[in-house]
Design a protein around this motif. Sequence first.
Motif, short mmCIF file in Angstrom:
data_model
loop_
_atom_site.label_atom_id
_atom_site.label_comp_id
_atom_site.label_asym_id
_atom_site.label_seq_id
_atom_site.Cartn_x
_atom_site.Cartn_y
_atom_site.Cartn_z
N ALA A 38 -9.45 0.39 4.99
CA ALA A 38 -9.01 0.62 3.53
C ALA A 38 -7.63 -0.20 3.31
N LEU A 39 -6.93 -0.67 4.53
CA LEU A 39 -6.25 -1.65 4.33
C LEU A 39 -6.58 -3.17 4.11
N ARG A 40 -7.73 -3.23 4.58
CA ARG A 40 -8.34 -4.61 4.26
C ARG A 40 -8.74 -4.73 2.88
N ARG A 41 -9.26 -3.62 2.49
CA ARG A 41 -9.81 -3.72 0.79
C ARG A 41 -8.59 -3.69 -0.07
N HIS A 42 -7.44 -3.12 0.18
CA HIS A 42 -6.08 -3.11 -0.30
C HIS A 42 -5.89 -4.85 -0.34
N LEU A 43 -5.74 -5.48 0.49
CA LEU A 43 -5.35 -6.97 0.64
C LEU A 43 -6.44 -7.72 -0.07
N VAL A 44 -7.96 -7.43 -0.13
CA VAL A 44 -8.90 -8.31 -0.98
C VAL A 44 -8.46 -7.96 -2.39
N GLU A 45 -8.19 -6.78 -2.72
CA GLU A 45 -7.71 -6.42 -4.17
C GLU A 45 -6.57 -7.07 -4.46
N HIS B 151 1.03 -1.45 0.09
CA HIS B 151 0.13 0.05 0.02
C HIS B 151 1.03 1.11 -0.06
N PRO B 152 0.46 2.22 -0.78
CA PRO B 152 1.59 3.35 -0.89
C PRO B 152 1.62 4.37 0.45
N GLU C 49 -9.80 -15.09 2.22
CA GLU C 49 -10.35 -14.40 3.21
C GLU C 49 -9.89 -14.40 4.64
N TYR C 50 -9.51 -15.72 4.98
CA TYR C 50 -9.02 -16.31 6.34
C TYR C 50 -7.89 -15.38 6.64
N LYS C 51 -6.90 -14.86 5.40
CA LYS C 51 -5.72 -14.19 5.84
C LYS C 51 -5.84 -13.01 6.18
N LEU C 52 -7.10 -12.11 5.94
CA LEU C 52 -7.15 -10.95 6.33
C LEU C 52 -7.08 -10.83 7.73
N PRO C 53 -6.23 -9.73 8.18
CA PRO C 53 -6.01 -9.36 9.69
C PRO C 53 -7.33 -9.17 10.49
#
Length: 611
Positions: free
Chosen positions: A491-498, A456-457, A503-507
Amino acid sequence: MTIEFTRWPQQRAQAYRDLGYWLDQPLTCILDERCQVQPDALAIICGERRFTYADLDRLSSNLASRLAAHGLGQGDAALVQLPNIAEFHVVLFALLKAGIVPLNALFSHRRLELGAYVKQLSPKLLIASREHEVFRDDGYETLFEQATARPQIALLLGDARTEHSLAHWIETPGSEQAPYAPTAADEVALFQLSGGSTGTPKLIPRTHNDYHYNARACAEVCALTAQTRFLCAVPAAHNFLLSSPGALGVFHAGGCVIMADNPEPLACFALIEQHGVNTVALVPSAVALWLQAAPPHREQLQSLRYLQVGGAVFADSLARQVPTVLGCQLQQVFGMAEGLINYTRLDDSDEQVFTSQGRPVSPGDEIKIVDEQGTEVPDGQAGMLATRGPYTFCGYYKSPEQNAQAFDAQGYYYSGDLVQRLPSGDLRVVGRIKDQVNRGGEKIASEEIENLIVLHPAVTHAGLVAMPDEALGEKSCAFVVTRDPTLKAPALRRHLVELGIAEYKLPDRIRLIPSMPLTAVGKIDKKRLRQLLAVDTNRTWLKTRLLQLIEDGETLDPEENLIFYGLDSLQVMRLAAELKERGVAVSFEELASAPTLANWWALVESRQKAA
C-alpha cells in the motif's frame, strides 16, 4: 537575455583562458568542425537508421530555424525528455544552435520529478515522447500548473499532429528561415541534474566553455579517435554518457555513437558484434549482468577494447573479472554532474585500475581532502572531497541555501564523497556524507522519499537508508511508523507510485517499526536505523543459513533446540566464524549454550547494538 547562474571569479576565468582550457567557442563548434573535416562520416547509428555528421547538422538546423521562427531563442529554457534514440542528439544540437537552454530529464522520471523541473525553469519549450506514460495524452499539461507560464511549443515524438510532431519539425525545413545563434561561450549551454541529498532536485548550469573542455579533456584521457565506436546503453542524458567523454567526446573525436535502448546484455552483445563497437560505458550493476551473461557469447565481443565503469563504486572482485570474462581493458571513472571527473589511465597498472577510481582529467583540477574541521588530511586517510576547477560549476541554479552549504569561501565545492588519495595520486571512494542511496548509479535523495511517504494519512514518521546489495551496490530500505496496524508495504509503494515518482526510487524494502529512533536534537537517528537494518539482514541470513544446514527447515520453530533438527557442533562453529566475518562478534560457546533460533537472533541484535 541570458540564464541566471553563478559565474567563475574573473581571475580564475582568465587563467582558464590563458591555459587553453576555455576556447570561447559554443558547444556547436564540435559539430561544425566535424562537418568541415568529415561530413559524410557516420555520427550515429540508431536501429536501422544511419546519420552522418552532415545529417546531424542539417536536421538540427531545421529544428533550430523553426524554433527561431516561432520566437524562441537566447535566454529561453526547454524541458526535454527522450529515450536513447538519435533524436536526443539532434534536439540537443538544435537547442544549442538556437541558444535555447535544455534540461534533459531522464526517461525514467515521472510526473513528480518533471513537475519540479517545470516549477524551477518555467520552460517555454517542451520536447518529449508519446511513449512515456506522462505524455500519452494531453493530460501532461497539468505539469505546468505551478509554472509561471505554459510552454509556447510542445513537440512530441510519435504525435500525429503536424504542429506537435517532433519528427515533422526535424525533418522538414521551415518556410521561414529565421536567424538563430548560440548563447555566448561563457553563458549557460545546458542544465544537468544533481544526484544530491535534498528533496528538491537541484539544477546544475553548465556553460559552453566548461562543458566543451569537460568533453575534450575526457576524450583525450580515453584516447578517443575517428575509429571509436561507442555504445550508448545507459541513459543518454546522464553526464557520464553525454560528456565524460560520452557522445560529445566521441563527436569531438569524429567517432560514431551506437544507440541502445538499455544495457540488457544479449541485445548489447548483438550490437557490439554488428557494428564493431570498441568502447562502452556502463554502471557497475550493468557490468555485473554482462559478466554473468558473457561466457557463452565471447565471440560477439571480439571488437570490444575498452569498458568505462562509473556512476557508483565498482567492487574489486568484479573489476578483476573484466579483462578475462569480457576480454577488454577496464577504465574506472569517478565523476559528478557538477564537474570533477577522474579516470584511471589506459597505461596504469592493474592494481591501480582494479582498486582506485582514477585521478583528475585536468591539471587545472584543484582538490582538497579534509576532515570535519576543514583541515587537510594526509594521503591514505579518508576525508571529505572538495574541488574547484575549469569545468566544476560555481553554484546550483537559484539555490542560495544549498550553495552556502556546498561551497567554502575559496569557491571549493564539497561533493559529499569520502575519499582517500593514494600515493599514486589516484582517488579511492570509501563512502559519502550525503544522505542518499546510490542504486546502481541512480542517486536517490533520502529526504525526498521520506517526505513523500509521510504524505500517506496513516504514516507519522519515515526514514530511508541504504542497504548493501551485490548486484546494484546499494538498495533502499524505508523504516516507517504508522498509526494503522493493518498498513502493509504494498500500500505504501502504491501510494508513492500514485504520486508519480520514478520506479527506481521506490523503496526496495519497507520495515514497519513501532517508533522512530531520534537523536538528541530530535532528528531521525540514521545510525540507529542502519543498526536495525544490519540486525534484520543478519537475522534473515542466519535463518537462511540454518535452512541450508538442517533437514527439516520448512517447519523450523524459533524456540526449538536446534540440535533436534540435526545441527551439530561443527556446523555451529562454522556459523560462529561466518557471523564474525559479517561483523557480529559471537563465540561458538555462546551459540552452543542456547541453541535456538530465537536466542541467536537476540544475541545477534545485542552485539549489533553494541557495535
